[in-house]
Enzyme design. Sequence first.
Site, mmCIF file in Angstrom:
data_model
loop_
_atom_site.group_PDB
_atom_site.id
_atom_site.type_symbol
_atom_site.label_atom_id
_atom_site.label_comp_id
_atom_site.label_asym_id
_atom_site.label_seq_id
_atom_site.Cartn_x
_atom_site.Cartn_y
_atom_site.Cartn_z
ATOM 1 N N LYS A 234 0.841 -1.200 0.000
ATOM 2 C CA LYS A 234 0.000 0.000 0.000
ATOM 3 C C LYS A 234 0.881 1.257 0.000
ATOM 4 O O LYS A 234 0.644 2.202 -0.766
ATOM 5 C CB LYS A 234 -0.871 -0.034 1.262
ATOM 6 C CG LYS A 234 -1.979 0.973 1.317
ATOM 7 C CD LYS A 234 -2.863 0.598 2.501
ATOM 8 C CE LYS A 234 -3.840 1.656 2.867
ATOM 9 N NZ LYS A 234 -4.496 1.354 4.149
ATOM 10 N N PHE B 82 -14.241 13.930 11.988
ATOM 11 C CA PHE B 82 -15.640 13.925 11.565
ATOM 12 C C PHE B 82 -15.748 13.927 10.041
ATOM 13 O O PHE B 82 -16.708 14.421 9.468
ATOM 14 C CB PHE B 82 -16.365 15.148 12.169
ATOM 15 C CG PHE B 82 -16.294 15.184 13.674
ATOM 16 C CD1 PHE B 82 -17.169 14.417 14.428
ATOM 17 C CD2 PHE B 82 -15.329 15.941 14.318
ATOM 18 C CE1 PHE B 82 -17.089 14.424 15.811
ATOM 19 C CE2 PHE B 82 -15.242 15.954 15.706
ATOM 20 C CZ PHE B 82 -16.122 15.194 16.458
ATOM 21 N N LEU B 83 -14.721 13.386 9.370
ATOM 22 C CA LEU B 83 -14.698 13.388 7.904
ATOM 23 C C LEU B 83 -15.781 12.488 7.339
ATOM 24 O O LEU B 83 -16.039 11.415 7.869
ATOM 25 C CB LEU B 83 -13.354 12.832 7.396
ATOM 26 C CG LEU B 83 -12.078 13.398 7.988
ATOM 27 C CD1 LEU B 83 -10.885 12.672 7.406
ATOM 28 C CD2 LEU B 83 -12.015 14.880 7.707
ATOM 29 N N ARG B 84 -16.372 12.939 6.243
ATOM 30 C CA ARG B 84 -17.301 12.070 5.506
ATOM 31 C C ARG B 84 -16.576 11.541 4.292
ATOM 32 O O ARG B 84 -15.905 12.306 3.592
ATOM 33 C CB ARG B 84 -18.517 12.875 5.011
ATOM 34 C CG ARG B 84 -19.452 13.323 6.102
ATOM 35 C CD ARG B 84 -20.304 14.459 5.612
ATOM 36 N NE ARG B 84 -19.462 15.564 5.129
ATOM 37 C CZ ARG B 84 -19.913 16.598 4.433
ATOM 38 N NH1 ARG B 84 -21.180 16.672 4.103
ATOM 39 N NH2 ARG B 84 -19.094 17.548 4.041
ATOM 40 N N GLY C 128 -34.643 6.696 2.935
ATOM 41 C CA GLY C 128 -34.087 5.754 1.947
ATOM 42 C C GLY C 128 -34.142 4.329 2.446
ATOM 43 O O GLY C 128 -35.061 3.942 3.174
ATOM 44 N N CYS D 41 -18.943 3.322 9.266
ATOM 45 C CA CYS D 41 -18.975 4.103 10.505
ATOM 46 C C CYS D 41 -20.276 3.983 11.274
ATOM 47 O O CYS D 41 -20.291 3.521 12.408
ATOM 48 C CB CYS D 41 -18.697 5.568 10.189
ATOM 49 S SG CYS D 41 -17.117 5.791 9.388
ATOM 50 N N PHE E 172 -29.130 15.209 6.492
ATOM 51 C CA PHE E 172 -29.430 13.883 7.062
ATOM 52 C C PHE E 172 -30.913 13.660 7.301
ATOM 53 O O PHE E 172 -31.317 13.003 8.237
ATOM 54 C CB PHE E 172 -28.592 13.642 8.335
ATOM 55 C CG PHE E 172 -27.175 13.287 7.968
ATOM 56 C CD1 PHE E 172 -26.331 14.248 7.440
ATOM 57 C CD2 PHE E 172 -26.712 11.982 8.075
ATOM 58 C CE1 PHE E 172 -25.053 13.922 7.039
ATOM 59 C CE2 PHE E 172 -25.432 11.652 7.675
ATOM 60 C CZ PHE E 172 -24.610 12.639 7.149
ATOM 61 N N LEU E 173 -31.720 14.242 6.409
ATOM 62 C CA LEU E 173 -33.157 13.994 6.462
ATOM 63 C C LEU E 173 -33.617 13.343 5.163
ATOM 64 O O LEU E 173 -34.766 13.509 4.761
ATOM 65 C CB LEU E 173 -33.912 15.306 6.704
ATOM 66 C CG LEU E 173 -33.857 15.865 8.130
ATOM 67 C CD1 LEU E 173 -34.676 17.146 8.235
ATOM 68 C CD2 LEU E 173 -34.358 14.845 9.161
HETATM 69 C C1 UGA Z 1 -20.009 9.422 8.819
HETATM 70 C C2 UGA Z 1 -20.176 10.818 9.425
HETATM 71 O O1 UGA Z 1 -21.047 11.601 8.615
HETATM 72 C C3 UGA Z 1 -18.817 11.528 9.544
HETATM 73 O O2 UGA Z 1 -18.973 12.780 10.201
HETATM 74 C C4 UGA Z 1 -17.877 10.648 10.375
HETATM 75 O O3 UGA Z 1 -16.585 11.209 10.482
HETATM 76 C C5 UGA Z 1 -17.750 9.280 9.705
HETATM 77 O O4 UGA Z 1 -19.054 8.681 9.603
HETATM 78 C C6 UGA Z 1 -16.860 8.441 10.564
HETATM 79 O O5 UGA Z 1 -17.249 8.148 11.710
HETATM 80 O O6 UGA Z 1 -15.725 8.160 10.172
HETATM 81 P P1 UGA Z 1 -19.680 8.462 6.309
HETATM 82 O O7 UGA Z 1 -19.742 7.093 6.910
HETATM 83 O O8 UGA Z 1 -18.620 8.782 5.324
HETATM 84 O O9 UGA Z 1 -19.522 9.573 7.478
HETATM 85 O O10 UGA Z 1 -21.067 8.681 5.592
HETATM 86 P P2 UGA Z 1 -22.354 9.616 5.744
HETATM 87 O O11 UGA Z 1 -22.316 10.655 4.717
HETATM 88 O O12 UGA Z 1 -22.527 10.048 7.138
HETATM 89 O O13 UGA Z 1 -23.496 8.556 5.364
HETATM 90 C C7 UGA Z 1 -23.717 7.384 6.155
HETATM 91 C C8 UGA Z 1 -24.882 6.584 5.630
HETATM 92 O O14 UGA Z 1 -26.104 7.271 5.864
HETATM 93 C C9 UGA Z 1 -24.837 6.303 4.125
HETATM 94 O O15 UGA Z 1 -25.232 4.965 3.891
HETATM 95 C C10 UGA Z 1 -25.869 7.251 3.543
HETATM 96 O O16 UGA Z 1 -26.452 6.768 2.372
HETATM 97 C C11 UGA Z 1 -26.877 7.322 4.671
HETATM 98 N N1 UGA Z 1 -27.692 8.557 4.686
HETATM 99 C C12 UGA Z 1 -27.082 9.758 4.903
HETATM 100 C C13 UGA Z 1 -29.065 8.491 4.522
HETATM 101 O O17 UGA Z 1 -29.652 7.402 4.340
HETATM 102 N N2 UGA Z 1 -29.798 9.654 4.579
HETATM 103 C C14 UGA Z 1 -29.219 10.861 4.790
HETATM 104 O O18 UGA Z 1 -29.949 11.868 4.834
HETATM 105 C C15 UGA Z 1 -27.831 10.913 4.953
#
Ligand code: UGA
Length: 461
Positions: A35, A153-155, A254, A261, A250-251
């Site tokens: 890697k 808190f990265l997405r 789905g 995470c 996040f509303l």
């Molecule tokens: C999440 C958090 O948003 C980050 O802040 C955090 O740092 C990260 O976990 C972590 O702990 O490392 P991530 O897993 O990249 O980030 O994804 P999200 O964007 O949070 O989405 C998570 C899930 O929720 C996905 O399956 C997404 O499709 C779903 N989701 C999200 C919904 O079904 N509805 C929404 O409105 C938003």
Amino acid sequence: MKLCVIGTGYVGLVGAAIFADWGNFVVGVDIDSEKIERIKKGEMPIYEPGLSDIVLKNISQGRLTFTTSIAEGIKDSEIVFVCVGTPQSDTGAADLSAVWEVAREIGKNMNGYKVIVTKSTVPIGTNEKVKAIVKENLPDPSIEFDVVSNPEFLREGSSVEDMKSPDRTVVGSDSERALAIMRRLYEHLNSPIVECDLRSAEMIKYASNGFLATKISFINEIAQICERSGADVSVVAKGMGLDRRIGPAFLNAGIGYGGSCFPKDVAALYKTSTDQDYDFKLLRGVMEVNIAQREHFMNKVLRHFGKNLSGRTFAVLGLAFKGNTDDIRDSVAIEIVKRLRGLGAVLKVYDPQAMYNAKQALGAVNIEYCLDKYETMPGADALFILTEWKEFGLLELDKVKSFLKSPVIFDGRNLLDKEKVENLGFTYFAVGKRTNGLVKIDTRNLYQTVLLNTNGSIGHH
Ligand code: UGA
């Protein structure tokens, strides 16, 4: 400043790259030598927009180097970041073996004062244990060090931007000396820095992910009522989200949340609560709703096509756990594909980034991997949208209709415009919207009962 980042997954690699881009000298460490070699050539192990450019730029400018040796990585570093994985163990709790191993290695190789910072998501009390392990392993007991909890808190998919301009930075420590060093690292950011004790910092991370997951499960339950009562959850979410106390993020209703995470962190937080003799009832509900949501989606398919899907072909758009990533860990889309295949269907699938990972997870039986979204459709009995990639919301619906054998769409992410789709003559199954022409059906008895095991993990019966 001189920094070392141990672990080159999402958190570590993005962290190392951005810290270097801020002008620091950063050594990235990973035990996986292959890697490391790939990263050095600019081949990113993950799909993350903008990442490879920043990595390559900082390598070429001499601020970012990589090694497989912790001893070498920490030798000259003032701050050592621990960014290793904390996967879910069989009990629902986080598996911390990689964190303990790294703590031992850091301890053994300490050669002067350093701040040891945990960025990995770890349960309350972990940093105190890291401190104890480092101390036990010091080559010389007079060497000083401090520990800091600095959760990220990265997405995925927007982690470069999130790292560059976070909403807030949480720094937990009981040492003023360590806090002063961390302040120097983050002083140029234009957002608040929350300084607190170690345990509160660890909890902020779990509470944040738990709350976001709660928002998703909340809107998914509202979606259930909308479907039964004739309201439209997308409109409801918009109306709710404009209230600044609620916010629009996040509303999106789905098929439930997935990824590496939320499922693991919510289960771990629940486990923490039961370990402390407290039943976090709301969070238990959040997990139950999340599983029920995919069952509800599957039930719609079975009601429409019957329980035997052999002879059916379905077009599937989306395999990643969410849009803008190639990550399929705990992807609800992958699970639905497996369920459809298990009932006899042939799936023609496409995802803009997750094809390689999906192939590893799904294999070749009854799955055809397509090069383009429209290639999935000819002859299909229905179209499934399972991941919220923006481009799936921009489908040319006339084209879709001309390709599909029957004009049926199961939109697990509410990406399409219901009115437009239905005006074109599709039967449209979305989430939290009533399907035209269908009478209200009592689905309550169709659900699989979802049981929560006492250990915090979820099982079906
Ligand atoms: C999440 C958090 O948003 C980050 O802040 C955090 O740092 C990260 O976990 C972590 O702990 O490392 P991530 O897993 O990249 O980030 O994804 P999200 O964007 O949070 O989405 C998570 C899930 O929720 C996905 O399956 C997404 O499709 C779903 N989701 C999200 C919904 O079904 N509805 C929404 O409105 C938003």
